[in-house]
Design a protein around this motif. Structure first.
Motif, PDB file in Angstrom:
ATOM      1  N   LYS A 111       0.756  -0.913   0.069  1.00 45.60           N
ATOM      2  CA  LYS A 111      -0.054  -0.039   0.111  1.00 45.60           C
ATOM      3  C   LYS A 111       0.953   1.323  -0.137  1.00 45.60           C
ATOM      4  N   TYR A 112       2.019   1.223   0.850  1.00 43.05           N
ATOM      5  CA  TYR A 112       2.710   2.378   0.906  1.00 43.05           C
ATOM      6  C   TYR A 112       3.582   2.443  -0.349  1.00 43.05           C
ATOM      7  N   LYS A 115       1.425   4.180  -2.585  1.00 46.36           N
ATOM      8  CA  LYS A 115       0.976   5.624  -2.230  1.00 46.36           C
ATOM      9  C   LYS A 115       2.251   6.534  -2.630  1.00 46.36           C
ATOM     10  N   ILE A 155      -7.174   2.892   4.100  1.00 52.26           N
ATOM     11  CA  ILE A 155      -6.203   3.612   3.094  1.00 52.26           C
ATOM     12  C   ILE A 155      -5.087   4.165   3.850  1.00 52.26           C
TER      13      ILE A 155
END
Length: 156
Positions: A111-112, A115, A155
């Motif tokens: 996820k990071y 991002k 998120i």
């Protein structure tokens, strides 16, 4: 001609609308507490990196990441700290570090990474660093990590 009907939000009258709050539980921590934890983790990560403990630094930063509303500053601190870890890791060390993480931590790392890729100009980090980590993470976890990262509503 009457056009005010076009300004009505008809979705608020629909009973079948799904909101993010309905899909997952909100972060039970207070936003001020989340921000303080992010700052403490940033200090812990710096000391781990000074000892060349990349796996320990990643484990610290990926443990219970901030999510939900009103935690934007904590999210920014966590992302910048994580990007520092990724940028300071040698390419040969990436795979063993990823293998040492739990599946949840690997998914959070994915996820990071996404991002970081979504940042304009990818911020202060080189694109090859993020893509290299993505490649190694996908080799270790398979495409399941990508799917879990994309479908999770929490998120980071």
């Amino acid at each position: 001609m009457e056009t005010s009907f076009r300004k009505i939000d008809i979705d608020k009258y629909d009973e079948d609308v799904l909101n993010d709050e309905d899909l997952y539980d909100a972060d039970p921590r207070d936003p001020a507490m989340v921000l303080e934890e992010a700052k403490q983790r940033q200090v812990a990560v710096r000391s781990s990196l000074a000892k060349n403990d990349t796996a320990g630094a990643l484990a610290v930063i990926l443990d219970s990441p901030p999510y939900g509303p009103n935690t934007e500053q904590a999210k920014e601190i966590t992302l910048s700290t994580l990007l520092t870890i990724l940028n300071s890791t040698k390419t040969t060390e990436i795979t063993p570090v990823i293998k040492s993480l739990s599946q949840d931590a690997q998914d959070t790392l994915m996820k990071y990474i996404y991002k970081g890729m979504a940042m304009p100009g990818w911020g202060d980090i080189s694109g090859s660093v993020l893509l290299g980590w993505h490649e190694k993470l996908t080799e270790v976890t398979g495409v399941g990590s990508i799917v879990r990262a994309m479908t999770d509503r929490r998120i980071v």
